[in-house]
Enzyme design. Sequence first.
Site, PDB file in Angstrom:
ATOM      1  N   HIS A 158       0.849  -1.192   0.000  1.00 52.76           N
ATOM      2  CA  HIS A 158       0.000   0.000   0.000  1.00 52.76           C
ATOM      3  C   HIS A 158       0.882   1.239   0.000  1.00 52.76           C
ATOM      4  O   HIS A 158       2.097   1.142   0.133  1.00 52.76           O
ATOM      5  CB  HIS A 158      -0.985  -0.010   1.159  1.00 52.76           C
ATOM      6  CG  HIS A 158      -0.374   0.068   2.525  1.00 52.76           C
ATOM      7  ND1 HIS A 158       0.366  -0.962   3.076  1.00 52.76           N
ATOM      8  CD2 HIS A 158      -0.380   1.053   3.461  1.00 52.76           C
ATOM      9  CE1 HIS A 158       0.768  -0.616   4.288  1.00 52.76           C
ATOM     10  NE2 HIS A 158       0.334   0.611   4.545  1.00 52.76           N
ATOM     11  N   HIS A 198       1.423   3.975   1.912  1.00 52.08           N
ATOM     12  CA  HIS A 198       1.951   4.757   3.035  1.00 52.08           C
ATOM     13  C   HIS A 198       3.478   4.860   2.972  1.00 52.08           C
ATOM     14  O   HIS A 198       4.168   3.902   2.597  1.00 52.08           O
ATOM     15  CB  HIS A 198       1.508   4.147   4.358  1.00 52.08           C
ATOM     16  CG  HIS A 198       0.059   4.407   4.653  1.00 52.08           C
ATOM     17  ND1 HIS A 198      -0.651   3.700   5.599  1.00 52.08           N
ATOM     18  CD2 HIS A 198      -0.829   5.297   4.104  1.00 52.08           C
ATOM     19  CE1 HIS A 198      -1.898   4.140   5.633  1.00 52.08           C
ATOM     20  NE2 HIS A 198      -2.032   5.100   4.744  1.00 52.08           N
ATOM     21  N   ASP A 211       5.886   4.863   5.081  1.00 49.87           N
ATOM     22  CA  ASP A 211       6.755   3.935   5.811  1.00 49.87           C
ATOM     23  C   ASP A 211       6.826   2.570   5.143  1.00 49.87           C
ATOM     24  O   ASP A 211       7.526   1.670   5.621  1.00 49.87           O
ATOM     25  CB  ASP A 211       6.333   3.807   7.278  1.00 49.87           C
ATOM     26  CG  ASP A 211       4.965   3.170   7.469  1.00 49.87           C
ATOM     27  OD1 ASP A 211       4.048   3.467   6.664  1.00 49.87           O
ATOM     28  OD2 ASP A 211       4.789   2.378   8.414  1.00 49.87           O
ATOM     29  N   HIS A 212       6.138   2.418   4.010  1.00 50.46           N
ATOM     30  CA  HIS A 212       6.204   1.190   3.211  1.00 50.46           C
ATOM     31  C   HIS A 212       6.801   1.441   1.829  1.00 50.46           C
ATOM     32  O   HIS A 212       7.149   0.483   1.137  1.00 50.46           O
ATOM     33  CB  HIS A 212       4.814   0.568   3.066  1.00 50.46           C
ATOM     34  CG  HIS A 212       4.236   0.099   4.360  1.00 50.46           C
ATOM     35  ND1 HIS A 212       4.086  -1.233   4.682  1.00 50.46           N
ATOM     36  CD2 HIS A 212       3.804   0.784   5.441  1.00 50.46           C
ATOM     37  CE1 HIS A 212       3.568  -1.335   5.898  1.00 50.46           C
ATOM     38  NE2 HIS A 212       3.389  -0.116   6.371  1.00 50.46           N
ATOM     39  N   HIS A 225      -7.419  -0.804   5.607  1.00 50.44           N
ATOM     40  CA  HIS A 225      -6.397   0.128   6.095  1.00 50.44           C
ATOM     41  C   HIS A 225      -6.226   1.255   5.080  1.00 50.44           C
ATOM     42  O   HIS A 225      -6.230   2.435   5.434  1.00 50.44           O
ATOM     43  CB  HIS A 225      -5.090  -0.640   6.295  1.00 50.44           C
ATOM     44  CG  HIS A 225      -3.963   0.183   6.826  1.00 50.44           C
ATOM     45  ND1 HIS A 225      -3.977   0.728   8.091  1.00 50.44           N
ATOM     46  CD2 HIS A 225      -2.772   0.539   6.272  1.00 50.44           C
ATOM     47  CE1 HIS A 225      -2.846   1.396   8.291  1.00 50.44           C
ATOM     48  NE2 HIS A 225      -2.100   1.300   7.192  1.00 50.44           N
ATOM     49  N   ASP A 252      -0.269  -3.960   6.285  1.00 46.93           N
ATOM     50  CA  ASP A 252      -0.909  -3.486   7.509  1.00 46.93           C
ATOM     51  C   ASP A 252      -2.370  -3.912   7.591  1.00 46.93           C
ATOM     52  O   ASP A 252      -3.183  -3.233   8.219  1.00 46.93           O
ATOM     53  CB  ASP A 252      -0.828  -1.952   7.582  1.00 46.93           C
ATOM     54  CG  ASP A 252       0.563  -1.447   7.904  1.00 46.93           C
ATOM     55  OD1 ASP A 252       1.468  -2.273   8.111  1.00 46.93           O
ATOM     56  OD2 ASP A 252       0.753  -0.216   7.932  1.00 46.93           O
ATOM     57  N   HIS A 291       4.727  -4.774  10.969  1.00 43.13           N
ATOM     58  CA  HIS A 291       4.992  -4.038  12.209  1.00 43.13           C
ATOM     59  C   HIS A 291       5.101  -5.000  13.386  1.00 43.13           C
ATOM     60  O   HIS A 291       4.371  -5.994  13.450  1.00 43.13           O
ATOM     61  CB  HIS A 291       3.889  -3.022  12.507  1.00 43.13           C
ATOM     62  CG  HIS A 291       3.889  -1.846  11.586  1.00 43.13           C
ATOM     63  ND1 HIS A 291       4.746  -0.783  11.740  1.00 43.13           N
ATOM     64  CD2 HIS A 291       3.136  -1.564  10.489  1.00 43.13           C
ATOM     65  CE1 HIS A 291       4.521   0.103  10.790  1.00 43.13           C
ATOM     66  NE2 HIS A 291       3.553  -0.353  10.010  1.00 43.13           N
TER      67      HIS A 291
END
Length: 265
Positions: A53, A55, A57-58, A113, A139, A177
């Site tokens: 996805h 985001h 942090d990915h 998410h 996530d 995570h």
Amino acid sequence: MLNVSPIPAFQDNYIWLITNNNHAVVVDPGAAAPVEQVLAERGLTLEAILITHHHHDHTGGVKALLDQWPNARVYAPAAERLPAPGSIALSDGDNVSLPELGLELEVMSVPGHTLGHIAYYAPPQDQAPQGQPLLFCGDTLFSGGCGRLFEGTPGQMYQSLSRLAALSDDTRVYCTHEYTQANLAFCHAVEPNNPELKKYLQNVAKLRQQGVPTLPSPIGLEKAVNVFLRAHLAGVRAATQAHEGVELIENIDVFAALRRWKDDF
């Protein structure tokens, strides 16, 4: 033989590194530096990047990794903004072939998410760790938990989790995570008398004391301890109704109330 190992990033992210001989694929590289360090130390060639996805942090490390490995293929969800020019856009039911690793992946749409979130599923195969199926789910599903509903609806997330829960019990869940200990504390608040949960809490506490990742976890274990996969059970319903102070008729209503409860836990 395939090997799957975590590369820690930020405070609690795992970038999953999949290798076979000197070939490597990474999943959700939010940062490039830790990936580049491992690739250099182990003499690995980056063949592909898998994104679940959008985001940051990915995806934040994609550009820097491509600067160093311009021939690496990038796979990402078609329904979200692609992380790099030339990314291969994927939708539900697509297949990803990674011949350098001898690995075939199936793409599953798992919104909730984010609206375009996808997961990568590898059916059982001889080269996989212990021959078990593998699930890289970003996530969507965590050990003991699920992702926050930043874009999707409770109904979308409930359907996505139900789809993942239908996979075989030995499927290994590689989420991104290290939230397991905190998630299980919430599960324990909902189901304080769940014996499998109590046992898992103890095991996870020992792992974290030793600085060892709690992941991957098998789907079968998640179905036994993760309350977000247990909204259909009478005990979970009763606990959630007591917390909400209202009657919850449908399983989706129980799930939605659980997610709200966890948001404020």
